[in-house]
Design a protein around this motif. Structure first.
Motif, PDB file in Angstrom:
ATOM      1  N   SER A 269       0.830  -1.201   0.000  1.00 56.07           N
ATOM      2  CA  SER A 269       0.000   0.000   0.000  1.00 56.07           C
ATOM      3  C   SER A 269       0.870   1.259   0.000  1.00 56.07           C
ATOM      4  O   SER A 269       1.854   1.338   0.735  1.00 56.07           O
ATOM      5  CB  SER A 269      -0.902   0.022   1.237  1.00 56.07           C
ATOM      6  N   PRO A 270       0.498   2.269  -0.784  1.00 52.92           N
ATOM      7  CA  PRO A 270       1.220   3.542  -0.711  1.00 52.92           C
ATOM      8  C   PRO A 270       0.990   4.260   0.611  1.00 52.92           C
ATOM      9  O   PRO A 270       1.679   5.222   0.925  1.00 52.92           O
ATOM     10  CB  PRO A 270       0.632   4.340  -1.886  1.00 52.92           C
ATOM     11  N   ARG A 271       0.052   3.738   1.401  1.00 55.01           N
ATOM     12  CA  ARG A 271      -0.284   4.370   2.682  1.00 55.01           C
ATOM     13  C   ARG A 271       0.359   3.660   3.870  1.00 55.01           C
ATOM     14  O   ARG A 271       0.058   3.986   5.020  1.00 55.01           O
ATOM     15  CB  ARG A 271      -1.810   4.377   2.859  1.00 55.01           C
ATOM     16  N   ALA A 272       1.235   2.702   3.617  1.00 53.12           N
ATOM     17  CA  ALA A 272       1.850   1.948   4.721  1.00 53.12           C
ATOM     18  C   ALA A 272       3.329   1.734   4.455  1.00 53.12           C
ATOM     19  O   ALA A 272       3.727   1.383   3.340  1.00 53.12           O
ATOM     20  CB  ALA A 272       1.151   0.612   4.900  1.00 53.12           C
ATOM     21  N   THR A 273       4.135   1.930   5.475  1.00 45.14           N
ATOM     22  CA  THR A 273       5.573   1.687   5.393  1.00 45.14           C
ATOM     23  C   THR A 273       5.894   0.313   5.983  1.00 45.14           C
ATOM     24  O   THR A 273       5.077  -0.258   6.717  1.00 45.14           O
ATOM     25  CB  THR A 273       6.349   2.743   6.184  1.00 45.14           C
ATOM     26  N   PRO A 274       7.084  -0.234   5.708  1.00 41.07           N
ATOM     27  CA  PRO A 274       7.460  -1.489   6.360  1.00 41.07           C
ATOM     28  C   PRO A 274       7.402  -1.402   7.880  1.00 41.07           C
ATOM     29  O   PRO A 274       6.987  -2.359   8.544  1.00 41.07           O
ATOM     30  CB  PRO A 274       8.886  -1.723   5.854  1.00 41.07           C
ATOM     31  N   ALA A 275       7.793  -0.263   8.438  1.00 38.55           N
ATOM     32  CA  ALA A 275       7.733  -0.102   9.894  1.00 38.55           C
ATOM     33  C   ALA A 275       6.298  -0.170  10.390  1.00 38.55           C
ATOM     34  O   ALA A 275       6.018  -0.768  11.441  1.00 38.55           O
ATOM     35  CB  ALA A 275       8.377   1.220  10.302  1.00 38.55           C
ATOM     36  N   GLN A 276       5.381   0.437   9.662  1.00 38.82           N
ATOM     37  CA  GLN A 276       3.968   0.360  10.035  1.00 38.82           C
ATOM     38  C   GLN A 276       3.450  -1.068   9.958  1.00 38.82           C
ATOM     39  O   GLN A 276       2.656  -1.491  10.804  1.00 38.82           O
ATOM     40  CB  GLN A 276       3.130   1.256   9.128  1.00 38.82           C
ATOM     41  N   CYS A 277       3.886  -1.792   8.955  1.00 36.09           N
ATOM     42  CA  CYS A 277       3.433  -3.181   8.803  1.00 36.09           C
ATOM     43  C   CYS A 277       3.880  -4.019   9.998  1.00 36.09           C
ATOM     44  O   CYS A 277       3.096  -4.801  10.549  1.00 36.09           O
ATOM     45  CB  CYS A 277       3.962  -3.768   7.500  1.00 36.09           C
ATOM     46  N   ASN A 278       5.131  -3.871  10.391  1.00 38.60           N
ATOM     47  CA  ASN A 278       5.619  -4.604  11.562  1.00 38.60           C
ATOM     48  C   ASN A 278       4.868  -4.180  12.816  1.00 38.60           C
ATOM     49  O   ASN A 278       4.481  -5.022  13.642  1.00 38.60           O
ATOM     50  CB  ASN A 278       7.118  -4.358  11.745  1.00 38.60           C
TER      51      ASN A 278
END
Length: 295
Positions: A269-278
């Motif tokens: 998603s363009p609205r989520a970073t890898p850090a957010q996913c974790n």
């Protein structure tokens, strides 16, 4: 009428074209080793493909107390789903100790190390471990995890299995599945956002809602499509679909835990970073444990 594309599958060509893209030892085992001062770490098996062995490790609460309920956290059943692995490790590093004395934690952060290294859904036998939690499992990874958990059957309060839904599901893995099984590929859509897959035999929708509410503070929840579905399944509550866990051989169905869920993070998603996913995976685990302990 959807477009039907028939693709042939050559297993030997598929396997020889798989390339190691990251290191299980560097990314996962070093972080597990660093946890030994605070948790009990055990090797519960190993998988071997093409002459290369990967040890399988689980992390347990240091002061295991048989009077307490068990919480099972699994990640990397699909090795390419990166935040499942790193979210499980991040939970251990940052949040797990807050539950000391309240639950026994058993965490298997990377169930499928070959698939992690090669960024694949299947193992090297072209078998999906998350359809292989069945008697006489054909997947080494699934069989090893079932052996680990077998002595705890009847004592697991919660099992949360950490996954992702990625764009490559549609561009690579679903076409490969259709080809392997000799079926036409029917294109679908990938939802933008986090969602949960509960067990249709034990939905626990209030529990699923509590997990989604916590995750919504970190990243967005996937909306349903114009059919009221997510990945072809009816949305039964915001951001929640249901599968028959045991019938499909899913990891989250391997116990008879009262509370079960499978997370699905959307890393593309363009609205989520890898850090957010974790962080979303950690939020989901903590919310799931908190709900289970109070209900």
């Amino acid at each position: 009428m959807p477009y039907l594309q028939k693709i042939s599958f050559d297993f030997a060509a598929w396997l020889t074209s798989r390339v190691k893209l990251r290191s299980y030892a560097d990314d996962v085992l070093t972080r597990i080793d660093a946890l030994r001062a605070r948790f009990d770490v055990e090797q519960y098996g190993q998988v071997e493909y093409q002459g290369v062995a990967h040890p399988l490790f689980a992390v347990r609460s240091r002061n295991w107390n048989d009077a307490l309920p068990v919480v099972l956290v699994t990640g990397g059943v699909h090795g390419y789903e990166t935040s499942g692995v790193h979210g499980a490790l991040m939970f251990l590093e940052q949040s797990a100790e807050t539950y000391a004395g309240r639950v026994n934690l058993l965490v298997a952060p990377c169930v499928s190390p070959w698939a992690y290294e090669h960024i694949q859904r299947w193992n090297a036998d072209a078998i999906d471990p998350n359809r292989s939690f069945v008697a006489n499992s054909p997947a080494q990874e699934s069989a090893a995890l079932m052996r680990l958990v077998a002595p705890l059957q009847g004592r697991v309060l919660l099992h949360i299995d950490l996954h992702e839904t990625t764009d490559s599901d549609e561009t690579e893995f679903r076409p490969a599945l259709a080809a392997r099984d000799g079926k036409p590929f029917v294109p679908g859509t990938i939802p933008d956002g986090f969602y949960l897959c509960g067990d249709e035999k034990n939905p626990q929708l209030a529990f699923q809602a509590a997990v989604n509410a916590a995750v919504a503070k970190v990243t967005h929840i996937a909306p349903s499509d114009d059919k009221g579905e997510i990945i072809g399944s009816k949305v039964v509550a915001p951001g929640v679909i249901l599968y028959d866990y045991k019938a499909l051989g899913l990891c989250a169905g391997m116990t008879d835990a009262r509370f079960t869920t499978t997370t699905e993070v959307y890393p593309d998603s363009p609205r989520a970073t890898p850090a957010q996913c974790n962080a979303a995976q950690v939020a989901a685990v903590c919310a799931a444990i908190d709900y289970a302990l109070t209900h």
